[in-house]
Design a protein around this motif. Structure first.
Motif, PDB file in Angstrom:
ATOM      1  N   PRO A 178       0.752  -1.166  -0.095  1.00  7.70           N
ATOM      2  CA  PRO A 178      -0.141   0.213  -0.125  1.00  7.70           C
ATOM      3  C   PRO A 178       0.969   1.266   0.048  1.00  7.70           C
ATOM      4  CG  PRO A 178       0.146  -1.073   2.261  1.00  7.70           C
ATOM      5  CD  PRO A 178       0.658  -1.889   1.294  1.00  7.70           C
ATOM      6  N   LYS A 179       0.624   2.515  -0.820  1.00  9.41           N
ATOM      7  CA  LYS A 179       1.030   3.502  -0.721  1.00  9.41           C
ATOM      8  C   LYS A 179       0.674   4.414   0.498  1.00  9.41           C
ATOM      9  CE  LYS A 179       0.995   3.783  -5.876  1.00  9.41           C
ATOM     10  NZ  LYS A 179       0.638   4.568  -7.000  1.00  9.41           N
ATOM     11  N   ALA A 180       1.284   5.450   0.915  1.00  9.81           N
ATOM     12  CA  ALA A 180       1.021   6.440   1.699  1.00  9.81           C
ATOM     13  C   ALA A 180      -0.387   6.940   1.357  1.00  9.81           C
ATOM     14  CB  ALA A 180       1.948   7.416   1.948  1.00  9.81           C
ATOM     15  N   GLY A 181      -1.308   6.968   2.436  1.00 10.08           N
ATOM     16  CA  GLY A 181      -2.713   7.488   2.322  1.00 10.08           C
ATOM     17  C   GLY A 181      -3.509   6.366   1.604  1.00 10.08           C
ATOM     18  N   ASP A 182      -3.078   4.995   1.459  1.00  8.35           N
ATOM     19  CA  ASP A 182      -3.788   4.053   0.669  1.00  8.35           C
ATOM     20  C   ASP A 182      -5.300   4.014   1.136  1.00  8.35           C
ATOM     21  OD1 ASP A 182      -4.920   1.500   0.128  1.00  8.35           O
ATOM     22  OD2 ASP A 182      -3.294   1.461  -1.063  1.00  8.35           O
ATOM     23  N   PRO A 183      -6.377   3.850   0.326  1.00  8.95           N
ATOM     24  CA  PRO A 183      -7.780   4.103   1.106  1.00  8.95           C
ATOM     25  C   PRO A 183      -8.132   2.858   1.699  1.00  8.95           C
ATOM     26  CG  PRO A 183      -7.556   3.913  -1.405  1.00  8.95           C
ATOM     27  CD  PRO A 183      -6.249   4.193  -1.009  1.00  8.95           C
ATOM     28  N   THR A 184      -7.305   1.743   1.413  1.00 14.72           N
ATOM     29  CA  THR A 184      -7.854   0.549   2.236  1.00 14.72           C
ATOM     30  C   THR A 184      -7.155   0.453   3.653  1.00 14.72           C
ATOM     31  OG1 THR A 184      -5.714  -0.686   1.504  1.00 14.72           O
ATOM     32  CG2 THR A 184      -7.530  -0.790   0.049  1.00 14.72           C
TER      33      THR A 184
END
Length: 571
Positions: free
Chosen positions: A443-449
């Motif tokens: 996941p990236k930073a701020g990933d909605p999951t």
């Protein structure tokens, strides 16, 4: 050698609390809540404090220094236990833990007034560390005094229940510090809270300054208290120890009981406590990359839901014994930590949970060029490319595998077989590896999951948040199981004349060193192995050691009459 004096249970033990007993518990518990509130403020605000008082260094180094200053408070706690424990056994319980709260309150208040590094230079961090050490010394004397004072007022057969209210104080103090910080962040905004921009004072200072109000209330209440009946009886009979330190730690029979209390009860309790309340918070923030507001909200709700367990398990220990409750909690925690933290990852960051299984990250290097990256206090500087890469991957919460390569082979890092550029510095690699991991499936930073809530009560309408709170509440219940009866158990271990001294030391060695150093040590284990769950072996092994030693050597003390018990060291 004296045997344990016991008093048979009677119907009188089930009587309601008297008004005086309620006052004793309130006075001891309230003051201790304020002490823990003061102590935890620093830990909750360590990053901001690092920016204020260690600003001469880069971000990573200043955070390390901030955490080391926080750890200093834990490291000196056993010395506070010895110093104030001796005074408490010589002078009395009441006046000793009146002094400890004064030291704690004023040192915390002064942190709120202390000028920053930009204003007074190197003096600022030196004074800050000195104030932290004063806090740790005061806390080392506070807990033993409060626990002994309440236990010596409690009727036989109810000590676990009465002292469980003291045990609530650490959790309530943490919760109070989190709530105050959350309210101020919401009210002032992040910029106003950190720097004071647009406000007369930086918001982070306000919780420290508020401690002077809490101090005034605590002192006023404690001044109205009377000395414990056990201590008064001992003084009247002339059986008071003239050298409690020498008696407690100079006679092998007493030293043996201190060691049994430390290993067979206290260290297991400490690691279960710190895993459930501190490492869980660290794991959510630093490894699962949950934002500060959300992580604090999750922990706050779990504390609210689980705190009643302190009283429940304290009272249960009056019925079935201290040993089965404390040792049972250590065993259950050790068995279930891996599945619970795995579930926490799958709920809080499902994409990370999937990536741990599907993304293959390898550090391919000649084993001779790779050293140990174990760094529990965060002060090592890594220069070897293999070590720099592994530390950067761990701090990026990326699971990796170290693959041996033939001698002379240049080190490389691959994500699903694709080689990633490697920089000479940890910080630069964190940026590069985070991007490569995101491309591979992390996941990236701020990933909605990744779980995120907008406020304290928003969590109750979020199914993902409720699941996370449920898991965290289980961890808190483990905390209440081992911590609820521990004060009664330790008080009952030792005779009145050395009780304050002897019971404080194992408690604070366990919680100050084994527990307080758990988060950095566990994370160092993660960094050294590349497995985000590997740090859990630290509390698991120690909890199992306590279970075995406690099962074999710890006596059951719930029926011991602490007014007449002369101790193992009396000939």
């Amino acid at each position: 050698m004296a045997t344990a004096a016991t008093t048979p249970q009677t119907a009188a033990t089930a009587r309601p609390m008297t008004r005086e007993e309620r006052k004793v518990i309130l006075a001891s518990s309230l003051g201790t809540v304020f002490e823990w509130y003061d102590f935890y403020l620093y830990g909750s605000l360590a990053t901001i404090i690092g920016a204020q008082f260690f600003s001469a260094f880069d971000v990573t180094t200043r955070n390390v220094f901030a955490l080391l200053a926080f750890a200093a408070g834990f490291l000196v706690r056993p010395f506070g236990a010895i110093f104030f424990g001796r005074i408490g056994d010589l002078v009395g319980r009441k006046y000793t833990f009146l002094v400890t709260i004064l030291i704690m309150g004023f040192s915390t208040f002064l942190v709120g007034l202390l000028p920053s590094y930009a204003q007074i230079g190197w003096v600022a961090p030196v004074v800050l560390i000195a104030l932290r050490m004063l806090q740790g010394l005061a806390l080392g004397g506070e807990y033993g005094g409060a626990a002994v004072y309440v236990a010596e007022h409690a009727p036989v057969g109810r000590r676990g229940f009465y002292t469980s209210f003291i045990q609530i104080t650490a959790t309530v103090g943490l919760l109070l510090s989190l709530v105050v910080i959350l309210v101020l962040r919401t009210w002032m905004g992040e910029q106003g809270f950190q720097t004071g921009e647009g406000w007369p004072i930086a918001g982070w200072r306000i919780p420290f300054l508020l401690s002077v109000v809490l101090l005034g209330i605590s002192v006023w209440i404690r001044l109205q208290m009377h000395e414990s009946p056990a201590f008064k009886k001992m003084k009247e009979e002339g059986t008071q120890s003239k050298a409690p330190l020498k008696e407690a730690f100079g006679q092998w029979a007493n030293v043996k009981m201190v060691l049994i209390a430390l290993i067979g009860l206290a260290i297991g309790q400490a690691v279960v406590w710190y895993t459930g309340q501190f490492y869980a918070l660290f794991f959510i923030q630093s490894i699962l990359k949950v934002d500060l507001l959300t992580s604090n909200v999750l922990i706050a709700w779990s504390l609210i839901l689980g705190t009643g367990g302190f009283v429940f398990f304290g009272a249960l220990s009056d019925r079935i014994g201290r040993k089965p409750v404390i040792l049972g909690g250590c065993l259950i925690a050790a068995i279930t930590y891996f599945p619970l933290f795995g579930m926490l990852t799958s709920v809080v960051s499902p994409r990370l949970d999937q990536a741990l299984e599907t993304v293959k990250v390898q550090v391919v290097a000649d084993p001779a060029t790779c050293g140990s990256v174990f760094d529990p206090v965060g002060i090592r500087t890594f220069t070897a490319p293999c070590d720099v890469a592994r530390v950067a991957l761990a701090r990026s919460a990326v699971k990796y595998e170290l693959v041996p390569a033939p001698a002379g082979t240049p080190m490389k890092v691959t994500f699903n077989g694709k080689e990633a550029p490697v920089a000479p510095a940890v910080a630069a690699n964190i940026t590069g590896f985070t991007a490569a991991a995101a491309e591979a499936g992390y996941p990236k930073a701020g990933d909605p999951t990744i779980l995120k809530v907008g406020g304290f009560f928003d969590a109750l309408g979020n199914a993902q948040a409720l699941k996370a709170i449920g898991i965290l509440t289980i961890l808190v219940i483990y905390v209440t199981m081992v911590y609820g009866p521990i004060a009664a158990a330790l008080v009952e271990f030792f005779p009145t004349r050395i009780r304050y001294t002897a019971m404080s030391l194992p408690y604070h060695i366990a919680n100050g060193w084994f527990g307080g150093l758990l988060p950095p040590t566990a994370f160092a284990m993660v960094a050294a192995t590349g497995d985000i769950y590997y740090g859990l072996w630290y509390p698991i092994v120690i909890a199992l050691v306590t279970f075995v030693v406690g099962l074999l050597f710890v006596p059951e003390t719930k029926d011991r009459d602490i007014m007449t018990y002369e101790g193992a060291g009396v000939r």
